[in-house]
Write a protein that holds these residues in place. Structure first.
Motif, PDB file in Angstrom:
ATOM      1  N   GLY A 162       0.853  -1.181   0.000  1.00 58.48           N
ATOM      2  CA  GLY A 162       0.000   0.000   0.000  1.00 58.48           C
ATOM      3  C   GLY A 162       0.887   1.228   0.000  1.00 58.48           C
ATOM      4  O   GLY A 162       2.114   1.130  -0.141  1.00 58.48           O
ATOM      5  N   THR A 163       0.280   2.368   0.173  1.00 60.04           N
ATOM      6  CA  THR A 163       1.039   3.619   0.262  1.00 60.04           C
ATOM      7  C   THR A 163       0.421   4.476   1.358  1.00 60.04           C
ATOM      8  O   THR A 163      -0.673   4.185   1.855  1.00 60.04           O
ATOM      9  CB  THR A 163       1.011   4.413  -1.061  1.00 60.04           C
ATOM     10  OG1 THR A 163      -0.222   5.138  -1.170  1.00 60.04           O
ATOM     11  CG2 THR A 163       1.178   3.507  -2.270  1.00 60.04           C
ATOM     12  N   GLU A 191      -7.222  18.273   3.898  1.00 59.65           N
ATOM     13  CA  GLU A 191      -6.532  18.249   5.182  1.00 59.65           C
ATOM     14  C   GLU A 191      -5.026  18.142   4.961  1.00 59.65           C
ATOM     15  O   GLU A 191      -4.572  17.623   3.938  1.00 59.65           O
ATOM     16  CB  GLU A 191      -7.018  17.072   6.038  1.00 59.65           C
ATOM     17  CG  GLU A 191      -8.496  17.156   6.404  1.00 59.65           C
ATOM     18  CD  GLU A 191      -8.928  16.010   7.310  1.00 59.65           C
ATOM     19  OE1 GLU A 191      -8.045  15.293   7.819  1.00 59.65           O
ATOM     20  OE2 GLU A 191     -10.142  15.833   7.491  1.00 59.65           O
ATOM     21  N   LYS A 192      -4.246  18.589   5.931  1.00 57.55           N
ATOM     22  CA  LYS A 192      -2.795  18.556   5.817  1.00 57.55           C
ATOM     23  C   LYS A 192      -2.195  17.275   6.390  1.00 57.55           C
ATOM     24  O   LYS A 192      -1.119  16.852   5.992  1.00 57.55           O
ATOM     25  CB  LYS A 192      -2.177  19.767   6.528  1.00 57.55           C
ATOM     26  CG  LYS A 192      -2.502  21.108   5.875  1.00 57.55           C
ATOM     27  CD  LYS A 192      -1.829  22.251   6.620  1.00 57.55           C
ATOM     28  CE  LYS A 192      -2.146  23.585   5.956  1.00 57.55           C
ATOM     29  NZ  LYS A 192      -1.496  24.719   6.669  1.00 57.55           N
ATOM     30  N   LYS A 193      -2.912  16.644   7.310  1.00 61.19           N
ATOM     31  CA  LYS A 193      -2.381  15.475   7.999  1.00 61.19           C
ATOM     32  C   LYS A 193      -2.247  14.270   7.062  1.00 61.19           C
ATOM     33  O   LYS A 193      -3.140  13.967   6.286  1.00 61.19           O
ATOM     34  CB  LYS A 193      -3.289  15.113   9.175  1.00 61.19           C
ATOM     35  CG  LYS A 193      -2.748  13.984  10.042  1.00 61.19           C
ATOM     36  CD  LYS A 193      -3.676  13.697  11.208  1.00 61.19           C
ATOM     37  CE  LYS A 193      -3.159  12.552  12.056  1.00 61.19           C
ATOM     38  NZ  LYS A 193      -4.073  12.242  13.180  1.00 61.19           N
ATOM     39  N   VAL A 194      -1.113  13.595   7.157  1.00 56.69           N
ATOM     40  CA  VAL A 194      -0.852  12.370   6.384  1.00 56.69           C
ATOM     41  C   VAL A 194      -1.102  11.172   7.286  1.00 56.69           C
ATOM     42  O   VAL A 194      -0.755  11.193   8.472  1.00 56.69           O
ATOM     43  CB  VAL A 194       0.606  12.358   5.878  1.00 56.69           C
ATOM     44  CG1 VAL A 194       0.936  11.030   5.192  1.00 56.69           C
ATOM     45  CG2 VAL A 194       0.838  13.522   4.923  1.00 56.69           C
ATOM     46  N   LEU A 241      -1.669   8.827  -2.896  1.00 55.75           N
ATOM     47  CA  LEU A 241      -3.106   8.894  -3.175  1.00 55.75           C
ATOM     48  C   LEU A 241      -3.744   9.955  -2.292  1.00 55.75           C
ATOM     49  O   LEU A 241      -3.391  10.091  -1.114  1.00 55.75           O
ATOM     50  CB  LEU A 241      -3.774   7.534  -2.929  1.00 55.75           C
ATOM     51  CG  LEU A 241      -5.280   7.473  -3.189  1.00 55.75           C
ATOM     52  CD1 LEU A 241      -5.633   6.278  -4.098  1.00 55.75           C
ATOM     53  CD2 LEU A 241      -6.064   7.371  -1.889  1.00 55.75           C
ATOM     54  N   TYR A 242      -4.671  10.702  -2.861  1.00 62.56           N
ATOM     55  CA  TYR A 242      -5.500  11.623  -2.103  1.00 62.56           C
ATOM     56  C   TYR A 242      -6.846  10.952  -1.863  1.00 62.56           C
ATOM     57  O   TYR A 242      -7.529  10.534  -2.809  1.00 62.56           O
ATOM     58  CB  TYR A 242      -5.692  12.935  -2.850  1.00 62.56           C
ATOM     59  CG  TYR A 242      -4.433  13.761  -2.991  1.00 62.56           C
ATOM     60  CD1 TYR A 242      -3.516  13.841  -1.938  1.00 62.56           C
ATOM     61  CD2 TYR A 242      -4.167  14.476  -4.151  1.00 62.56           C
ATOM     62  CE1 TYR A 242      -2.358  14.597  -2.046  1.00 62.56           C
ATOM     63  CE2 TYR A 242      -3.008  15.243  -4.275  1.00 62.56           C
ATOM     64  CZ  TYR A 242      -2.110  15.294  -3.212  1.00 62.56           C
ATOM     65  OH  TYR A 242      -0.965  16.045  -3.331  1.00 62.56           O
ATOM     66  N   TYR A 243      -7.202  10.839  -0.588  1.00 62.01           N
ATOM     67  CA  TYR A 243      -8.397  10.102  -0.176  1.00 62.01           C
ATOM     68  C   TYR A 243      -9.524  11.090   0.132  1.00 62.01           C
ATOM     69  O   TYR A 243      -9.335  12.058   0.854  1.00 62.01           O
ATOM     70  CB  TYR A 243      -8.072   9.275   1.067  1.00 62.01           C
ATOM     71  CG  TYR A 243      -9.209   8.437   1.604  1.00 62.01           C
ATOM     72  CD1 TYR A 243      -9.541   7.230   1.018  1.00 62.01           C
ATOM     73  CD2 TYR A 243      -9.934   8.854   2.717  1.00 62.01           C
ATOM     74  CE1 TYR A 243     -10.564   6.445   1.512  1.00 62.01           C
ATOM     75  CE2 TYR A 243     -10.964   8.084   3.227  1.00 62.01           C
ATOM     76  CZ  TYR A 243     -11.275   6.880   2.617  1.00 62.01           C
ATOM     77  OH  TYR A 243     -12.304   6.121   3.110  1.00 62.01           O
ATOM     78  N   ARG A 244     -10.691  10.815  -0.429  1.00 60.20           N
ATOM     79  CA  ARG A 244     -11.817  11.719  -0.240  1.00 60.20           C
ATOM     80  C   ARG A 244     -12.770  11.186   0.837  1.00 60.20           C
ATOM     81  O   ARG A 244     -13.149  10.013   0.816  1.00 60.20           O
ATOM     82  CB  ARG A 244     -12.596  11.886  -1.556  1.00 60.20           C
ATOM     83  CG  ARG A 244     -13.590  13.044  -1.536  1.00 60.20           C
ATOM     84  CD  ARG A 244     -14.384  13.104  -2.837  1.00 60.20           C
ATOM     85  NE  ARG A 244     -13.535  13.182  -4.018  1.00 60.20           N
ATOM     86  CZ  ARG A 244     -13.041  14.307  -4.507  1.00 60.20           C
ATOM     87  NH1 ARG A 244     -13.280  15.458  -3.908  1.00 60.20           N
ATOM     88  NH2 ARG A 244     -12.282  14.282  -5.602  1.00 60.20           N
TER      89      ARG A 244
END
Length: 343
Positions: free
Chosen positions: A118-119, A126-129, A198-201
């Motif tokens: 995964g990644t 949001e800024k949090k990873v 990936l950007y998660y919505r």
């Protein structure tokens, strides 16, 4: 694209007209282009299908189901028809970064002992990873407390899934991915790449939000199953005992607390002999569980009384040793003066 693509991109969709274009574009614009893109529509009633049909790209294979039969059904069907050496997951409301496939292919090609990677991801707006572990042993332990492999970020070796006859369990939806990973980690190695790819919505129409109660129930079942690898007859009711539940007798709670701590100690001891989980990481997990228990107990207002201090010394004298000298002092002082402060 070759006749046998390196990657099959598997994306089930249902009523995601607001986000589908961004999701599809993010796949078609990958720097690694040797893939087939299987999109399985679960009888959408909005414009999702018409948006997909507007694309003129031979890599896209749109499958329209005549009636809605569920997300897991779409995933398993996709697994049976996929031709790629690797299968990459994607959801119709997320965004893959351009280098995602290139970096995951390179990782799997280089780390032949890893079957799934995964990644990291970042929630849109949001800024949090996300803080996910990267190596297999840590992922395996962390899965006991939650899903630390983000489903839409994964890429895995299809041949290994076929070899183990691995598929999604429809009874475990909407936590079907979590349950699948909990089986996989005992068969093969996994990893997470330490980069946001990936950007998660997050939005109100997500299946996980709509079916939150069942998701929690399935997650509890997964956690117990993973711990039963260590103790087969592990007491599920005791493990998930709610210390903060109102109306419970404090003496009863203390006895339960003592029993649960004993259970956690047994898990450490038996795992040390069986070697199911990496010892140091499992010990840290168990110690964190203990700390959480003690914190939840102390957060109950009714525990602060001189009578309860005496009960603790009789029923569970190790409690004060476990919480430490500083917290013990605060607990005793608050217990002595609690009634006065309450007035």
């Amino acid at each position: 694209m070759s006749s046998i693509p390196k990657i099959t991109v598997l994306m089930p969709v249902y009523n995601c007209e607001l986000y589908i274009k961004e999701a599809v574009d993010s796949i078609l614009n990958q720097t690694f282009s040797d893939f087939e893109f299987i999109i399985i529509d679960d009888a959408s009633s909005d414009a999702t299908v018409s948006i997909i049909k507007a694309y003129d790209d031979p890599r896209i294979q749109l499958i329209q189901k005549p009636q809605n039969s569920g997300y897991t059904n779409s995933l398993n069907h996709g697994l049976t028809i996929a031709k790629g050496e690797y299968i990459a997951r994607m959801d119709g409301d997320d965004i893959s970064l351009p280098e995602r496939f290139a970096k995951q292919v390179d990782f799997l090609d280089t780390n032949l002992d890893v079957v799934l990677c995964g990644t990291l991801y970042q929630v849109i707006g949001e800024k949090k990873v996300c803080d996910h572990p990267l190596i297999h042993d840590e992922i395996k332990v962390k899965l006991i407390s939650g899903c630390y492999i983000a489903h839409p970020t994964i890429m895995f070796v299809k041949a290994k899934f076929d070899e183990h006859k691995l598929a999604y369990d429809s009874e475990m939806e909407p936590a079907e991915d979590y349950e699948l990973w909990s089986r996989l980690v005992f068969l093969e190695k996994t990893a997470n790449i330490g980069q946001v790819l990936l950007y998660y919505r997050v939005h109100n129409q997500q299946v996980s939000r709509i079916r939150n109660e069942k998701q929690i129930k399935v997650a509890h079942q997964v956690r117990i199953t993973m711990l039963q690898k260590v103790i087969p007859q592990l007491d599920k009711e005791l493990y998930f005992f709610d210390i903060q539940k109102q109306g419970l007798n404090l003496e009863f709670i203390l006895k339960k607390l003592k029993r649960k701590v004993n259970l956690l100690d047994s898990l450490i001891l038996i795992n040390g002999k069986k070697g199911i989980y990496e010892h140091r990481m499992f010990l840290q997990f168990i110690n964190n569980e203990k700390k959480r228990l003690y914190k939840l107990y102390q957060e109950r207002d009714d525990v602060y009384s001189f009578t309860n201090v005496c009960q603790i010394l009789i029923i569970f004298p190790l409690f004060f040793k476990k919480v430490g000298l500083k917290k013990t002092g605060k607990f005793v002082i608050k217990s002595i003066f609690y009634k006065k402060n309450k007035k």
